[in-house]
Structure formats: C-alpha cells, structure tokens
Design a protein around this motif. Structure first.
Motif, mmCIF file in Angstrom:
data_model
loop_
_atom_site.group_PDB
_atom_site.id
_atom_site.type_symbol
_atom_site.label_atom_id
_atom_site.label_comp_id
_atom_site.label_asym_id
_atom_site.label_seq_id
_atom_site.Cartn_x
_atom_site.Cartn_y
_atom_site.Cartn_z
ATOM 1 N N GLN A 125 7.569 20.537 -8.858
ATOM 2 C CA GLN A 125 6.833 20.325 -10.115
ATOM 3 C C GLN A 125 5.414 19.834 -9.815
ATOM 4 O O GLN A 125 5.165 19.305 -8.728
ATOM 5 C CB GLN A 125 7.545 19.256 -10.948
ATOM 6 N N PRO A 126 4.478 19.963 -10.790
ATOM 7 C CA PRO A 126 3.130 19.442 -10.554
ATOM 8 C C PRO A 126 3.185 17.960 -10.191
ATOM 9 O O PRO A 126 3.954 17.204 -10.778
ATOM 10 C CB PRO A 126 2.429 19.627 -11.912
ATOM 11 N N ARG A 127 2.397 17.581 -9.209
ATOM 12 C CA ARG A 127 2.406 16.190 -8.731
ATOM 13 C C ARG A 127 1.786 15.249 -9.750
ATOM 14 O O ARG A 127 0.704 15.519 -10.253
ATOM 15 C CB ARG A 127 1.604 16.083 -7.443
ATOM 16 N N LEU A 128 2.450 14.143 -10.006
ATOM 17 C CA LEU A 128 1.853 13.076 -10.817
ATOM 18 C C LEU A 128 0.972 12.213 -9.893
ATOM 19 O O LEU A 128 0.937 12.420 -8.686
ATOM 20 C CB LEU A 128 2.952 12.235 -11.467
ATOM 21 N N GLY A 129 0.267 11.252 -10.478
ATOM 22 C CA GLY A 129 -0.513 10.316 -9.660
ATOM 23 C C GLY A 129 -2.002 10.603 -9.635
ATOM 24 O O GLY A 129 -2.792 9.759 -9.220
ATOM 25 N N GLY A 130 -2.386 11.825 -10.047
ATOM 26 C CA GLY A 130 -3.799 12.138 -10.188
ATOM 27 C C GLY A 130 -4.586 12.051 -8.895
ATOM 28 O O GLY A 130 -4.037 12.156 -7.794
ATOM 29 N N THR A 131 -5.878 11.827 -9.060
ATOM 30 C CA THR A 131 -6.786 11.724 -7.913
ATOM 31 C C THR A 131 -6.361 10.553 -7.034
ATOM 32 O O THR A 131 -6.293 10.663 -5.804
ATOM 33 C CB THR A 131 -8.227 11.451 -8.422
ATOM 34 N N CYS A 132 -6.067 9.426 -7.668
ATOM 35 C CA CYS A 132 -5.797 8.180 -6.950
ATOM 36 C C CYS A 132 -4.698 8.340 -5.902
ATOM 37 O O CYS A 132 -4.895 8.051 -4.728
ATOM 38 C CB CYS A 132 -5.423 7.106 -7.970
ATOM 39 N N LEU A 133 -3.548 8.828 -6.352
ATOM 40 C CA LEU A 133 -2.431 8.898 -5.411
ATOM 41 C C LEU A 133 -2.529 10.091 -4.461
ATOM 42 O O LEU A 133 -2.155 10.000 -3.303
ATOM 43 C CB LEU A 133 -1.094 8.975 -6.171
ATOM 44 N N ASN A 134 -3.043 11.202 -4.965
ATOM 45 C CA ASN A 134 -3.006 12.430 -4.165
ATOM 46 C C ASN A 134 -4.195 12.591 -3.229
ATOM 47 O O ASN A 134 -4.024 12.945 -2.067
ATOM 48 C CB ASN A 134 -2.900 13.644 -5.091
ATOM 49 N N VAL A 135 -5.401 12.353 -3.758
ATOM 50 C CA VAL A 135 -6.596 12.632 -2.948
ATOM 51 C C VAL A 135 -7.656 11.529 -3.101
ATOM 52 O O VAL A 135 -8.848 11.806 -3.051
ATOM 53 C CB VAL A 135 -7.218 14.009 -3.330
ATOM 54 N N GLY A 136 -7.201 10.300 -3.323
ATOM 55 C CA GLY A 136 -8.175 9.224 -3.568
ATOM 56 C C GLY A 136 -7.769 7.922 -2.903
ATOM 57 O O GLY A 136 -7.623 7.834 -1.682
ATOM 58 N N CYS A 137 -7.528 6.917 -3.761
ATOM 59 C CA CYS A 137 -7.288 5.537 -3.303
ATOM 60 C C CYS A 137 -6.259 5.459 -2.174
ATOM 61 O O CYS A 137 -6.524 4.866 -1.117
ATOM 62 C CB CYS A 137 -6.755 4.671 -4.444
ATOM 63 N N ILE A 138 -5.081 5.990 -2.443
ATOM 64 C CA ILE A 138 -3.952 5.749 -1.523
ATOM 65 C C ILE A 138 -4.146 6.447 -0.174
ATOM 66 O O ILE A 138 -4.076 5.794 0.880
ATOM 67 C CB ILE A 138 -2.616 6.139 -2.198
ATOM 68 N N PRO A 139 -4.402 7.774 -0.154
ATOM 69 C CA PRO A 139 -4.582 8.400 1.166
ATOM 70 C C PRO A 139 -5.790 7.856 1.926
ATOM 71 O O PRO A 139 -5.728 7.705 3.154
ATOM 72 C CB PRO A 139 -4.758 9.889 0.843
ATOM 73 N N SER A 140 -6.876 7.513 1.207
ATOM 74 C CA SER A 140 -8.053 7.019 1.939
ATOM 75 C C SER A 140 -7.750 5.661 2.572
ATOM 76 O O SER A 140 -8.164 5.381 3.693
ATOM 77 C CB SER A 140 -9.283 6.952 1.023
ATOM 78 N N LYS A 141 -6.983 4.823 1.844
ATOM 79 C CA LYS A 141 -6.685 3.503 2.414
ATOM 80 C C LYS A 141 -5.718 3.625 3.592
ATOM 81 O O LYS A 141 -5.768 2.835 4.534
ATOM 82 C CB LYS A 141 -6.116 2.567 1.348
ATOM 83 N N ALA A 142 -4.829 4.625 3.551
ATOM 84 C CA ALA A 142 -3.922 4.832 4.693
ATOM 85 C C ALA A 142 -4.744 5.196 5.933
ATOM 86 O O ALA A 142 -4.530 4.647 7.024
ATOM 87 C CB ALA A 142 -2.906 5.929 4.371
ATOM 88 N N LEU A 143 -5.717 6.093 5.776
ATOM 89 C CA LEU A 143 -6.535 6.495 6.933
ATOM 90 C C LEU A 143 -7.441 5.349 7.389
ATOM 91 O O LEU A 143 -7.677 5.168 8.588
ATOM 92 C CB LEU A 143 -7.402 7.717 6.592
ATOM 93 N N LEU A 144 -7.931 4.571 6.423
ATOM 94 C CA LEU A 144 -8.763 3.425 6.802
ATOM 95 C C LEU A 144 -7.955 2.452 7.660
ATOM 96 O O LEU A 144 -8.446 1.930 8.661
ATOM 97 C CB LEU A 144 -9.305 2.719 5.551
ATOM 98 N N HIS A 145 -6.692 2.236 7.280
ATOM 99 C CA HIS A 145 -5.885 1.276 8.049
ATOM 100 C C HIS A 145 -5.578 1.822 9.446
ATOM 101 O O HIS A 145 -5.705 1.106 10.447
ATOM 102 C CB HIS A 145 -4.595 0.938 7.312
ATOM 103 N N SER A 146 -5.183 3.098 9.518
ATOM 104 C CA SER A 146 -4.873 3.679 10.837
ATOM 105 C C SER A 146 -6.090 3.605 11.752
ATOM 106 O O SER A 146 -5.988 3.210 12.922
ATOM 107 C CB SER A 146 -4.463 5.155 10.694
ATOM 108 N N SER A 147 -7.242 3.979 11.212
ATOM 109 C CA SER A 147 -8.443 4.002 12.066
ATOM 110 C C SER A 147 -8.862 2.588 12.458
ATOM 111 O O SER A 147 -9.399 2.361 13.545
ATOM 112 C CB SER A 147 -9.580 4.747 11.363
ATOM 113 N N GLU A 148 -8.573 1.616 11.584
ATOM 114 C CA GLU A 148 -8.923 0.231 11.912
ATOM 115 C C GLU A 148 -8.045 -0.273 13.069
ATOM 116 O O GLU A 148 -8.528 -0.966 13.965
ATOM 117 C CB GLU A 148 -8.747 -0.661 10.679
ATOM 118 N N LEU A 149 -6.757 0.108 13.034
ATOM 119 C CA LEU A 149 -5.886 -0.307 14.139
ATOM 120 C C LEU A 149 -6.378 0.275 15.458
ATOM 121 O O LEU A 149 -6.386 -0.391 16.495
ATOM 122 C CB LEU A 149 -4.441 0.160 13.861
ATOM 123 N N PHE A 150 -6.799 1.554 15.404
ATOM 124 C CA PHE A 150 -7.317 2.215 16.609
ATOM 125 C C PHE A 150 -8.547 1.464 17.122
ATOM 126 O O PHE A 150 -8.674 1.176 18.315
ATOM 127 C CB PHE A 150 -7.670 3.671 16.258
#
Ligand code: FAD
Ligand code: NAD
Length: 474
Positions: free
Chosen positions: A44-69
């Motif tokens: 079904q079409p994904r809920l969560g909009g920009t924030c969950l799919n292509v915004g807040c959540i994925p960007s913060k996940a990458l920010l955290h991974s890169s910070e650990l590196f």
C-alpha cells in the motif's frame, strides 16, 4: 455508494496522520488518504510523508552513522582507544536507514488500526460542496466528508536549468540514497539540508563544497550561534562554504557535474561527482482541484489559513508544510492536533512562539523564540546570559566542549524570550527552554530549578543564572 466520514484527511505525513489519530481519539469517524507512489511492505502507499520516508528520520539515521565513523577515526584516540583501518560500508549504512524507515512507516498503519482511522489508498481531491458536506474523490472512489483537512505537505524546490535526476544531481530523495562516498560533493544551498547532508558525506570522506546565495550564513539563527557555527564547520571540519553566490550554469557529463558560479571574487568553477540541490521546498497544492471549490492560496502558494488553520472554505482546514510557517514536522503535528480538537468543539491552539528549530550537525544547533537581532529590530529591551560548554564537567568527560547556551530575557519582566544553543545534544537540551517559553517562565525560574549534576543541562542553568550576572561556575 460513497463512504461517509466526519473527517477526511488528505495526506498521511506527520501533520496528516497525527490529525487523523487525534480526530479519531475524539470520537470522530475519520479517514486518511495517501497516494505515495512507493509501497510499504503490504503493497500500500507508504504513510509518514516526507518526514519518515525521505526527510527527518532517514537523514538523522545517516547523520548518526557518519558521526560514529567520524568518532572512530578522530575522537576515540583521546579516550585511549585505538581504532585502525576503520572502513565505512555505505550500502550497509543505507540498508540500516531503510529498515528504520520501513519499521516506522508500518507502525503508523498499526496506530491507524488501534485508533480506528480508516486508511484510504489513493490521491484525494475536491469534487464539490454538496449540501453542507464535501464530495471528494479518493483514487477512483468517492467519499463524502463533513470536514476536510488538507495535509499534502511539500516537495523539493528545483532550479531551472539544473535537472535533478536523483543520480548525479540529487534533491533530498537522491541525497539519502547515495551508495558510495563521492570524492567531491557539491551542494547548492547552505540551509538545513545542505548542512546536514554536507556533514554526512564530509565525515565519510567527501570533499564538500556548499554554494549559498545569501551573503550571510544561517541568517535565521542568532548571529552569535551562526558565527560560532561558521568557525566550526569551515575551519575545524573543513566544509568549504561560499556565500553570496549566483549559480550561472550547471552541466553534466559521465565524468561528473560542473557548476559555474559567481561571487565577490568573480566567475568560478566547481567540479564535483554529485551535486545536491537543497534550496527550500514548495507546498503540494496541485491536484487538489482547488479551483473547482474556490480554495484560496497566499502569495507564496501555500493554502491560506488563519491562526487556527481554517481555510476560506467552511469546514476545510489545512496543516503542515502546505500552510505558512516553518516547514517542520513537529509544527505540522501540533497543527494537526489543534485542528482535530477545534473540529471536536474543543479549544485547539498552537503557540507559534514556542516551536523549536534544530539543525542536526555536529555540534547541533537549536533554538526557540526570538534571536538577539530580532529583539533589537523590534526595540524590545532584553538582558542575556551566555555560558560555554567548556566549563561543564559532563561536556569535558565526553570530550565535546564546543559551543554555548545563550538565554535572552526581557529586561524588565525577566520573561524568557529566546534560547539559543550550539553544542552537543542541543536538540535535547532545547526542550527545557521550549517548556519555559510555553509556561511564560522567567530566567529566574530556570535559575532556581535544580539541574542534575553532572549534566549538559547545567549549561542552560548557568546561562539562566548569567542573565542576572550570578553564574556560579563561570
Ligand atoms: P509531508 O510530510 O510532505 O506529507 C504529505 C503527504 O501527503 C505525503 O505523504 C504525500 O504523498 C501526501 N499527499 C500529497 N498530496 C496528496 C493527495 N492529493 N492525496 C493523497 N495524498 C497526498 N522536520 C523536522 O521537524 N525535523 C527534521 O529533522 C527534519 N528533517 C528533514 C530532512 C529532510 C531531508 C527534509 C526534506 C525535511 C525534513 N524536515 C524535518 C521537514 C519535515 O519532513 C516536514 O516539515 C514534514 O514532513 C511536513 O509534514 P506534512 O505532513 O505537512 O507533509
Ligand atoms: P532551507 O530554506 O533551509 O535552505 C535553503 C538555502 O538555499 C537557503 O539558505 C537559501 O538562501 C539557499 N538558496 C536558495 N536559492 C538558492 C540558489 N539559487 N543558489 C544558492 N542558494 C540558494 O531549505 P532546505 O535546506 O532545502 O530544507 C527545506 C526545509 O526542510 C527547511 O526549511 C526545513 O523547514 C526542513 N528541514 C528541516 C530540518 C530540521 O529540522 N533539522 C532538516 C532538513 C530540512
């Protein structure tokens, strides 16, 4: 036979799905339609909009991974930890981010089930005003609703002559899917996305150059914070940022992207492997069939609303990025709750003076309320307290003492008017100041509040004490 609802929410991003859940909690028969072309695990079409799919959540996940590196490469050593040959596996990092997104996106469907919100897969648009109800089209079906909440969000703004293919030239969607560290990354726009995405790839090893049109860096932030951020990002972290830039021409070839631009030093050329375009976002209003019902827009193309997010049409409301105000997920969620409560006959309200801003760079930047330059421009008398993290035991223990907390209070009433933080965990620390502003607290209220020791929050405490020139540890 058309389905009938008290409330139809168009768009399942943070503003829309929260509005739908709150409306259903208040006993209103509620549906939420969503037309995201990407499917969730149920197809079904994904809920969560920009924030969950292509915004807040994925960007913060990458920010955290890169910070650990980055920590492993540069910060572990000060703790006596030797980490040699640290490598980044970009596809694994992206997969982890995608899994987090899928988990959260699916979670909203679960919440809809729990609170009895009907999910409708499909694009929503107006058909007509029908005897005090709204006749709506959702996908191929028809829905009748007493109230309609428009929560259609926003999309990345693109620039003419700079075709985004989300491979070589990317917007936020492509920037979150880059599958190998580009040697040279170009970014147009030193706003929130430019700085966050620029930080991710810089930490992972890219040479990052950001081109910004405005002559001032982070113009919306308090200028003391912007000045400190400029020093840290450029001198310490090596982000190359050009200000007052005019983009002249962008061309692509299999070898990369060439950006001709002009600044005070004349014409210049930036050659990069990938280019991120992050120059703001535009509200999603096409496809609502708004003209048919006479829905009004403001000068910037947002759906026009009053302080309670009511549009010019009876029982039609609009919330989130599609209306005026900051394009932030939590602002949209607050508006969603307010509108649902207004529909249910309650006194819904949003305090727009108490919406926090966060930029998730390292150090983080967070603020709420007025900046020093705004207070000066408005002629409001103020006093201030500013304390660096340098003198804080917890920050020293963490090896992370960059930045400061600055509290601005009214010169006569002592009411807190603004708080500005640049430093580690600023995103969490700002909560105290948001609550203070929401409660109309004075700097003395924070100064007289016990703060756990040793914590970073003691810097907020000291800054509040410093407003009255009585800081204890600085
Ligand atoms: P959206 O999230 O855009 O959702 C709108 C939804 O409506 C979409 O799912 C769309 O498919 C759907 N839709 C549109 N038209 C129709 C229609 N006619 N019928 C059916 N469905 C429709 N904000 C923060 O607060 N913190 C952050 O850290 C943060 N990070 C961000 C990082 C990036 C890279 C980006 C791009 C944004 C970030 N934001 C952040 C902003 C945040 O994502 C938005 O403010 C928020 O998503 C807006 O919510 P919304 O519900 O108004 O709109
Ligand atoms: P932005 O408004 O933050 O920054 C865009 C920048 O691009 C501005 O500094 C602007 O002056 C510059 N610009 C505009 N046209 C230009 C041009 N032709 N050439 C060079 N520079 C140009 O927008 P964004 O970074 O695209 O992010 C969009 C929105 O998404 C943000 O405003 C914010 O509301 C939201 N967001 C929030 C967060 C967060 O809360 N941490 C993170 C990412 C995005």
């Amino acid at each position: 036979m058309a389905q009938e609802f008290d409330v139809l929410v168009i768009g399942g991003g943070p503003a829309g799905y929260v509005a739908a859940i709150r409306a259903a909690q208040l006993g209103l028969k509620t549906a939420c339609c969503e037309s995201n072309p990407y499917a969730d695990p149920k197809g079904q079409p994904r809920l969560g909009g920009t924030c969950l799919n292509v915004g807040c959540i994925p960007s913060k996940a990458l920010l955290h991974s890169s910070e650990l590196f980055d920590h492993a490469n540069h910060a572990f050593i000060m703790h006596g930890i030797k980490a040699e040959g640290v490598e980044i596996d970009v596809p694994s990092m992206i997969r982890r981010k995608d899994n987090i997104v899928t988990q959260l996106v699916s979670g909203i469907k679960g919440l809809f089930k729990k609170y009895k919100v009907t999910f409708l897969a499909g694009h929503g648009s107006f058909v007509a005003d029908a005897d005090g109800m709204w006749k709506m089209k959702v996908g191929d079906g028809e829905v009748i609703a007493k109230h309609v909440i428009i929560a259609t969000g926003s999309s990345a703004r693109h620039l003419s002559g700079i075709p985004v293919d989300n491979v070589q030239i990317v917007d936020n969607e492509g920037a979150l899917q880059i599958d190998a560290v580009p040697k040279r990354l170009g970014v147009i726009g030193a706003g929130v996305i430019g700085l966050e995405m620029g930080s991710v790839w810089k930490r992972l090893g890219s040479e990052v150059t950001i081109l910004e049109a405005l002559p001032d860096f982070l113009a919306a932030a308090d200028q003391a914070v912007a000045k400190e951020a400029w020093k840290v990002f450029t001198n310490k972290q090596g982000l190359k940022i050009y200000l007052g830039v005019q983009i002249k021409e962008v061309t692509t070839s299999p070898a990369g992207v060439s950006v001709k631009f002009e600044d005070d030093n004349g014409e210049q050329l930036l050659e990069c492997d990938k280019l991120v375009v992050a120059v703001g976002r535009v509200p999603n209003t096409d496809g609502l069939n708004a003209q048919a019902v006479g829905l009004q827009f403001d000068q910037r193309g947002h759906v026009e609303v009053d302080g309670h997010c009511s549009t010019n049409l009876r029982n039609v409301w609009a919330v989130g990025d599609v209306v005026r105000g900051p394009m932030l997920a939590h602002k949209g969620m607050e508006e969603g709750v307010m509108v649902a409560e207004c529909i249910a006959g309650q006194a819904g309200h949003v305090n727009y003076d108490a919406i926090p801003w966060v930029i998730y760079t390292h150090p983080e930047i967070a603020w709420v309320g007025k900046t020093e330059q705004e207070l000066k421009a408005a002629g409001i008398p103020f006093k201030q307290g500013q304390i660096p993290f340098l003198a804080n035991g917890r920050a020293l223990g963490q090896g992370d003492t960059t930045g400061f907390v600055k509290v601005l209070a009214h010169a006569e009433t002592d009411q807190i008017l603004g708080a500005h933080i640049i430093g580690t965990n600023a995103s969490e620390l700002i909560g105290e100041a948001v609550l203070a502003i929401e409660f109309g607290a004075s700097s003395e209220d924070i100064a007289r509040t016990s703060h756990a020791h040793p914590t970073l929050s003691e810097v907020m405490h000291e800054a509040a004490l410093a407003v009255d020139k009585r800081s204890l540890h600085f």
